[in-house]
Design an enzyme around this catalytic site. Structure first.
Site, mmCIF file in Angstrom:
data_model
loop_
_atom_site.group_PDB
_atom_site.id
_atom_site.type_symbol
_atom_site.label_atom_id
_atom_site.label_comp_id
_atom_site.label_asym_id
_atom_site.label_seq_id
_atom_site.Cartn_x
_atom_site.Cartn_y
_atom_site.Cartn_z
ATOM 1 N NE ARG A 1 -6.452 -13.301 5.061
ATOM 2 C CZ ARG A 1 -7.171 -12.196 5.233
ATOM 3 N NH1 ARG A 1 -6.983 -11.166 4.414
ATOM 4 N NH2 ARG A 1 -8.041 -12.102 6.193
ATOM 5 C CG PHE B 1 -13.006 0.965 7.343
ATOM 6 C CD1 PHE B 1 -12.677 0.378 6.135
ATOM 7 C CD2 PHE B 1 -13.692 0.212 8.283
ATOM 8 C CE1 PHE B 1 -13.028 -0.929 5.849
ATOM 9 C CE2 PHE B 1 -14.049 -1.111 8.016
ATOM 10 C CZ PHE B 1 -13.719 -1.680 6.798
ATOM 11 C CD GLU C 1 -8.909 -9.144 -3.652
ATOM 12 O OE1 GLU C 1 -7.728 -9.459 -3.403
ATOM 13 O OE2 GLU C 1 -9.747 -8.926 -2.751
ATOM 14 C CE LYS D 1 -3.867 -2.276 2.356
ATOM 15 N NZ LYS D 1 -4.901 -2.122 3.411
ATOM 16 C CE1 TYR E 1 -9.182 -3.500 0.444
ATOM 17 C CE2 TYR E 1 -8.382 -1.714 -0.949
ATOM 18 C CZ TYR E 1 -8.136 -2.757 -0.070
ATOM 19 O OH TYR E 1 -6.851 -3.053 0.295
ATOM 20 C CB THR F 1 -7.063 -6.246 9.673
ATOM 21 O OG1 THR F 1 -7.527 -7.337 8.889
ATOM 22 C CG2 THR F 1 -7.438 -4.937 9.014
ATOM 23 C CG HIS G 1 -5.510 -6.274 -0.080
ATOM 24 N ND1 HIS G 1 -6.633 -6.440 0.699
ATOM 25 C CD2 HIS G 1 -5.718 -7.034 -1.197
ATOM 26 C CE1 HIS G 1 -7.490 -7.244 0.074
ATOM 27 N NE2 HIS G 1 -6.945 -7.612 -1.081
ATOM 28 C CG ASN H 1 -3.590 -2.748 6.777
ATOM 29 O OD1 ASN H 1 -3.449 -2.198 5.683
ATOM 30 N ND2 ASN H 1 -4.558 -3.613 7.030
ATOM 31 N NE ARG I 1 -2.426 -6.247 6.825
ATOM 32 C CZ ARG I 1 -3.523 -6.911 6.494
ATOM 33 N NH1 ARG I 1 -3.964 -7.898 7.247
ATOM 34 N NH2 ARG I 1 -4.181 -6.580 5.401
HETATM 35 P P1 CMP Z 1 -7.182 -4.865 3.701
HETATM 36 O O1 CMP Z 1 -6.678 -6.225 4.006
HETATM 37 O O2 CMP Z 1 -6.563 -4.132 2.589
HETATM 38 O O3 CMP Z 1 -8.757 -4.973 3.440
HETATM 39 C C1 CMP Z 1 -9.672 -3.969 3.765
HETATM 40 C C2 CMP Z 1 -9.036 -2.810 4.450
HETATM 41 O O4 CMP Z 1 -9.926 -1.952 5.147
HETATM 42 C C3 CMP Z 1 -8.127 -3.353 5.538
HETATM 43 O O5 CMP Z 1 -7.008 -3.979 5.013
HETATM 44 C C4 CMP Z 1 -7.852 -2.088 6.324
HETATM 45 O O6 CMP Z 1 -6.843 -1.296 5.761
HETATM 46 C C5 CMP Z 1 -9.187 -1.388 6.217
HETATM 47 N N1 CMP Z 1 -9.910 -1.641 7.469
HETATM 48 C C6 CMP Z 1 -10.500 -2.764 7.882
HETATM 49 N N2 CMP Z 1 -11.044 -2.604 9.094
HETATM 50 C C7 CMP Z 1 -10.796 -1.356 9.440
HETATM 51 C C8 CMP Z 1 -11.093 -0.585 10.583
HETATM 52 N N3 CMP Z 1 -11.771 -1.100 11.605
HETATM 53 N N4 CMP Z 1 -10.692 0.663 10.607
HETATM 54 C C9 CMP Z 1 -10.029 1.185 9.565
HETATM 55 N N5 CMP Z 1 -9.694 0.511 8.452
HETATM 56 C C10 CMP Z 1 -10.079 -0.753 8.398
#
Ligand code: CMP
Length: 140
Positions: free
Chosen positions: A87, A59, A128, A11, A51, A93, A117, A114, A104
């Protein structure tokens, strides 16, 4: 175990902090093969496709803004059980909850910053990868 393909997106926060090489080497060291990679800036439309499932969540707007804010590295990874392995390598996350040694935990700062993805299922990975790569760009 099946050989799978999955997607990682490094990211904008991690790209800006110069962590592309460190992150790619973790995938390789832990047994995944990089079969496609490109540095690009995603359009809002592309981010909405990846997304869209999160639309309406608190968010979501920040996620769209952040993911289009600068370049990202799109990476296709191949290997045994690649979806689950990716993963595991990236961790929770929320970087504050991620196990030590995960990407992460080491490169992220908050749930919405984070560093990476990772596709959450084989079905998501196929979808994707199909959105972000042409078939001829993946050297599987
Ligand atoms: P990602 O794995 O890219 O998939 C969805 C993204 O949404 C996740 O990582 C985070 O960056 C974001 N995300 C998920 N949950 C939250 C949260 N509670 N607050 C803020 N961002 C979030």
């Amino acid at each position: 175990m099946a050989i799978e393909l999955t997607l990682s997106i490094i990211k904008p926060d991690a790209v800006l902090k110069n962590h592309i090489g460190d992150i790619l080497s973790r995938f390789e060291r832990q047994g995944l093969r990089i079969v496609a990679a490109k540095l690009t800036r995603l359009s809002r439309w592309q981010v909405e496709k990846i997304y869209g499932i999160h639309e309406g969540r608190p968010f979501y707007q920040d996620l769209l803004q952040f993911m289009t804010s600068g370049p990202v590295m799109l990476v296709a990874l191949e290997g045994e059980n690649a979806v689950a392995k990716n993963r595991e390598i990236i961790g929770n996350t929320d970087p504050r909850l991620a196990s030590p040694g995960t990407i992460r935990a080491d490169f992220g700062t908050a749930a919405n910053r984070n560093a990476v993805h990772g596709s959450d299922s084989l079905e998501s990975a196929c979808y994707e990868l199909g959105c972000l790569f042409e078939p001829g760009e993946i050297y599987s």
